[in-house]
Motif scaffolding. Structure first.
Motif, PDB file in Angstrom:
ATOM      1  N   GLY A 145      -0.464  18.842 -58.087  1.00  0.00           N
ATOM      2  CA  GLY A 145      -0.453  20.452 -57.627  1.00  0.00           C
ATOM      3  C   GLY A 145       0.159  21.349 -58.218  1.00  0.00           C
ATOM      4  O   GLY A 145       0.166  21.294 -59.604  1.00  0.00           O
ATOM      5  N   GLY A 146       0.850  22.305 -57.892  1.00  0.00           N
ATOM      6  CA  GLY A 146       1.170  23.564 -58.625  1.00  0.00           C
ATOM      7  C   GLY A 146       2.635  23.613 -58.716  1.00  0.00           C
ATOM      8  O   GLY A 146       3.172  24.698 -59.313  1.00  0.00           O
ATOM      9  N   ALA A 147       3.550  22.644 -58.454  1.00  0.00           N
ATOM     10  CA  ALA A 147       4.867  22.728 -58.651  1.00  0.00           C
ATOM     11  C   ALA A 147       5.761  21.484 -58.696  1.00  0.00           C
ATOM     12  O   ALA A 147       5.053  20.554 -58.017  1.00  0.00           O
ATOM     13  N   PRO A 148       6.761  21.368 -59.172  1.00  0.00           N
ATOM     14  CA  PRO A 148       7.593  22.386 -59.913  1.00  0.00           C
ATOM     15  C   PRO A 148       7.026  22.525 -61.336  1.00  0.00           C
ATOM     16  O   PRO A 148       6.580  21.847 -62.015  1.00  0.00           O
ATOM     17  N   THR A 161       2.469  26.789 -65.224  1.00  0.00           N
ATOM     18  CA  THR A 161       1.566  25.560 -65.082  1.00  0.00           C
ATOM     19  C   THR A 161       0.036  26.124 -65.290  1.00  0.00           C
ATOM     20  O   THR A 161       0.030  27.238 -65.165  1.00  0.00           O
ATOM     21  N   GLU A 162      -0.737  25.089 -65.128  1.00  0.00           N
ATOM     22  CA  GLU A 162      -2.376  25.526 -65.450  1.00  0.00           C
ATOM     23  C   GLU A 162      -2.423  26.485 -67.058  1.00  0.00           C
ATOM     24  O   GLU A 162      -2.970  27.495 -66.840  1.00  0.00           O
ATOM     25  N   ALA A 163      -1.703  26.087 -67.719  1.00  0.00           N
ATOM     26  CA  ALA A 163      -1.403  26.775 -68.907  1.00  0.00           C
ATOM     27  C   ALA A 163      -2.052  26.284 -70.270  1.00  0.00           C
ATOM     28  O   ALA A 163      -2.771  25.262 -70.092  1.00  0.00           O
ATOM     29  N   ALA A 164      -1.533  26.507 -71.315  1.00  0.00           N
ATOM     30  CA  ALA A 164      -2.160  25.968 -72.640  1.00  0.00           C
ATOM     31  C   ALA A 164      -0.951  26.213 -73.632  1.00  0.00           C
ATOM     32  O   ALA A 164      -0.248  26.906 -73.629  1.00  0.00           O
ATOM     33  N   PHE A 165      -1.252  25.095 -74.683  1.00  0.00           N
ATOM     34  CA  PHE A 165      -0.290  25.484 -75.928  1.00  0.00           C
ATOM     35  C   PHE A 165      -1.109  25.075 -77.287  1.00  0.00           C
ATOM     36  O   PHE A 165      -2.020  24.345 -77.133  1.00  0.00           O
ATOM     37  N   VAL A 166      -1.060  26.208 -78.055  1.00  0.00           N
ATOM     38  CA  VAL A 166      -1.885  25.781 -79.159  1.00  0.00           C
ATOM     39  C   VAL A 166      -1.072  26.263 -80.544  1.00  0.00           C
ATOM     40  O   VAL A 166      -0.242  27.185 -80.460  1.00  0.00           O
ATOM     41  N   ARG A 167      -1.541  25.958 -81.709  1.00  0.00           N
ATOM     42  CA  ARG A 167      -0.805  25.945 -82.844  1.00  0.00           C
ATOM     43  C   ARG A 167      -1.491  27.056 -83.905  1.00  0.00           C
ATOM     44  O   ARG A 167      -2.540  27.028 -84.020  1.00  0.00           O
ATOM     45  N   VAL A 168      -0.811  28.138 -84.504  1.00  0.00           N
ATOM     46  CA  VAL A 168      -1.192  28.820 -85.647  1.00  0.00           C
ATOM     47  C   VAL A 168      -0.093  28.735 -86.733  1.00  0.00           C
ATOM     48  O   VAL A 168       0.801  29.324 -86.384  1.00  0.00           O
ATOM     49  N   LYS A 169      -0.372  28.089 -87.720  1.00  0.00           N
ATOM     50  CA  LYS A 169       0.525  27.971 -89.096  1.00  0.00           C
ATOM     51  C   LYS A 169       1.733  27.234 -88.312  1.00  0.00           C
ATOM     52  O   LYS A 169       1.464  26.068 -87.617  1.00  0.00           O
ATOM     53  N   SER A 170       3.103  27.825 -88.293  1.00  0.00           N
ATOM     54  CA  SER A 170       4.114  26.977 -88.080  1.00  0.00           C
ATOM     55  C   SER A 170       4.746  27.517 -86.880  1.00  0.00           C
ATOM     56  O   SER A 170       5.815  27.387 -86.065  1.00  0.00           O
ATOM     57  N   ARG A 171       3.777  28.281 -85.906  1.00  0.00           N
ATOM     58  CA  ARG A 171       4.323  28.719 -84.508  1.00  0.00           C
ATOM     59  C   ARG A 171       3.118  28.318 -83.504  1.00  0.00           C
ATOM     60  O   ARG A 171       2.296  28.232 -83.669  1.00  0.00           O
ATOM     61  N   PHE A 172       3.839  27.926 -82.169  1.00  0.00           N
ATOM     62  CA  PHE A 172       3.490  27.472 -81.364  1.00  0.00           C
ATOM     63  C   PHE A 172       3.113  28.402 -80.090  1.00  0.00           C
ATOM     64  O   PHE A 172       4.196  28.903 -79.938  1.00  0.00           O
ATOM     65  N   TYR A 173       2.123  28.256 -79.519  1.00  0.00           N
ATOM     66  CA  TYR A 173       1.813  29.567 -78.563  1.00  0.00           C
ATOM     67  C   TYR A 173       1.473  28.935 -76.985  1.00  0.00           C
ATOM     68  O   TYR A 173       0.536  28.270 -76.951  1.00  0.00           O
ATOM     69  N   LEU A 174       2.664  29.134 -76.135  1.00  0.00           N
ATOM     70  CA  LEU A 174       2.439  28.701 -74.720  1.00  0.00           C
ATOM     71  C   LEU A 174       1.815  29.723 -73.933  1.00  0.00           C
ATOM     72  O   LEU A 174       2.751  30.915 -73.842  1.00  0.00           O
ATOM     73  N   THR A 214      -9.800  32.644 -63.535  1.00  0.00           N
ATOM     74  CA  THR A 214      -8.833  33.830 -63.266  1.00  0.00           C
ATOM     75  C   THR A 214      -8.719  33.992 -61.586  1.00  0.00           C
ATOM     76  O   THR A 214      -9.692  33.446 -60.741  1.00  0.00           O
ATOM     77  N   GLY A 215      -7.760  34.427 -60.984  1.00  0.00           N
ATOM     78  CA  GLY A 215      -7.528  34.498 -59.537  1.00  0.00           C
ATOM     79  C   GLY A 215      -6.870  33.230 -58.819  1.00  0.00           C
ATOM     80  O   GLY A 215      -6.417  32.505 -59.569  1.00  0.00           O
ATOM     81  N   GLY A 216      -6.947  33.406 -57.380  1.00  0.00           N
ATOM     82  CA  GLY A 216      -6.064  32.297 -56.822  1.00  0.00           C
ATOM     83  C   GLY A 216      -6.987  31.354 -56.326  1.00  0.00           C
ATOM     84  O   GLY A 216      -8.105  31.197 -56.065  1.00  0.00           O
ATOM     85  N   TYR A 217      -6.126  30.172 -55.960  1.00  0.00           N
ATOM     86  CA  TYR A 217      -6.679  28.752 -55.278  1.00  0.00           C
ATOM     87  C   TYR A 217      -7.126  29.090 -53.979  1.00  0.00           C
ATOM     88  O   TYR A 217      -6.743  29.979 -53.334  1.00  0.00           O
ATOM     89  N   PRO A 218      -8.378  28.412 -53.506  1.00  0.00           N
ATOM     90  CA  PRO A 218      -9.215  27.715 -54.239  1.00  0.00           C
ATOM     91  C   PRO A 218     -10.481  28.350 -54.883  1.00  0.00           C
ATOM     92  O   PRO A 218     -11.289  27.493 -55.543  1.00  0.00           O
ATOM     93  N   GLY A 219     -10.505  29.602 -54.804  1.00  0.00           N
ATOM     94  CA  GLY A 219     -11.877  30.250 -55.324  1.00  0.00           C
ATOM     95  C   GLY A 219     -11.779  30.742 -56.395  1.00  0.00           C
ATOM     96  O   GLY A 219     -12.397  32.247 -56.801  1.00  0.00           O
ATOM     97  N   GLU A 220     -10.897  30.469 -57.467  1.00  0.00           N
ATOM     98  CA  GLU A 220     -10.990  31.076 -58.709  1.00  0.00           C
ATOM     99  C   GLU A 220     -12.317  31.492 -59.459  1.00  0.00           C
ATOM    100  O   GLU A 220     -13.443  30.730 -59.185  1.00  0.00           O
TER     101      GLU A 220
END
Length: 333
Positions: A319-322, A47-60, A108-114
């Motif tokens: 929040g952060g789960a699940p 979570t708190e991640a990203a998803f992006v495509r390059v050609k026919s492949r997707f990068y999580l 970067t780093g932990g909640y809440p002071g990233e």
């Protein structure tokens, strides 16, 4: 003839007329389905991640904690693992620039002071390797930004300087990867974080998000306004119609060059992550609603490929789960 039979006949007669003239927002265009793989391979949930495509492949990519990239090959319908980033990165919107993935405005780093990552990170899918790009100007550092590409330039909008505690920004900057030049552009009408930006028809749209304050109600201060930057005139405006379902942690996809699809998100008034799919037509700036996702989720991204929309992992509750272990795909009717 019985009254029941008459009622049924009248219902059948008027149902088509009802749907023909029902509001666009009631539409349930298309269908979402959970997508399996051909060989049983799976993604690494995050979570708190990203998803992006390059050609026919997707990068999580990205997450709380350092995790390898999950790579989906759309031609083979399989998942494999790629290199983990050199540091923990989360709360970012990656972009594909010339088949390399740029990460600008991550936390970067932990909640809440990233803290904001002070430089650009670049992932090369061919080499499966990360590299450190140029430093970001110190006085423009922030994370949880909206990032989009238009005509070989990368635009970085809004964000937050102090993790989830405050110092929200309405800044807009542009970075030229060819020269390394960084320019400051006019401020947006509204500050926001936990949102995404997208370029369409010569404009940049900022949709969703909030102004996070962990010492108060972290899910409050939603920003429903849609701010639009006209790249031809260099000026901002705000649409008359706000986002129909205000939310943060949402993500965007451009479908067919003229429809901005707003997906997922979280709010404080419900435990489950949002599953709504709301669509903004960039030609008339009218909203409609498509079918909701099977699983509500926030803190991820969306990919368009061959007229389908893909979303993967993310978080199923506020929040952060699940963390959600699935990918699903939308196909329009």
């Amino acid at each position: 003839m019985s009254n029941n039979r008459v009622g049924i006949r009248l219902l059948c007669l008027f149902l088509p007329v009802f749907f023909l003239f029902s509001p666009a927002g009631w539409s349930q265009t298309g269908n979402w389905e959970i997508a399996g793989s051909s060989d049983g391979s799976t993604l690494i949930k995050r979570t708190e991640a990203a998803f992006v495509r390059v050609k026919s492949r997707f990068y999580l990519m990205g997450s709380r904690g350092i995790k390898p990239i999950s790579i989906y090959d759309a031609r083979k319908n399989t998942w494999t693992e790629g290199a983990a980033p050199p540091i923990e990165i989360h709360h970012f919107q990656p972009v594909n620039y010339r088949n390399k993935i740029y990460v600008i405005g991550a936390l970067t780093g932990g909640y809440p002071g990233e803290t904001p990552v002070p430089y650009i990170l670049i992932y090369d899918p061919v080499l499966d390797a990360w590299s450190k790009g140029p430093d970001i100007p110190t006085h423009r550092l922030r994370g949880s930004t909206g990032v989009t590409v238009y005509r070989n330039r990368i635009y970085i909008a809004a964000g937050i300087k102090d993790g989830h505690r405050g110092d929200h920004k309405n800044w807009l900057d542009v970075f030229d990867p060819r020269t390394g030049e960084w320019l400051e552009l006019p401020d947006a009408p509204h500050a926001r974080d936990h949102f995404q930006a997208i370029a369409a028809k010569g404009r940049i749209y900022l949709i969703g998000g909030r102004r996070s304050e962990s010492e108060k109600d972290i899910f409050a201060n939603l920003e429903p306004a849609v701010d639009v930057f006209d790249l031809r005139t260099g000026s901002w405006s705000t649409l008359e119609e706000p986002l129909p379902t205000p939310r943060a942690g949402n993500y965007l996809a451009l479908y067919g060059k003229k429809q901005i699809v707003v997906l997922g998100g979280e709010t404080g008034d419900q435990e489950a992550a949002h599953s709504e799919t709301e669509v903004l037509d960039v030609e008339n700036h009218e909203w409609s609603r498509w079918a909701s996702m099977v699983q509500g989720r926030h803190g991820t991204g969306a990919v368009v490929y061959r007229n389908k929309i893909f979303v993967a992992s993310g978080c199923g509750k506020k929040g952060g789960a699940p963390e959600v272990p699935t990918m699903e795909v939308f196909e329009k009717n």
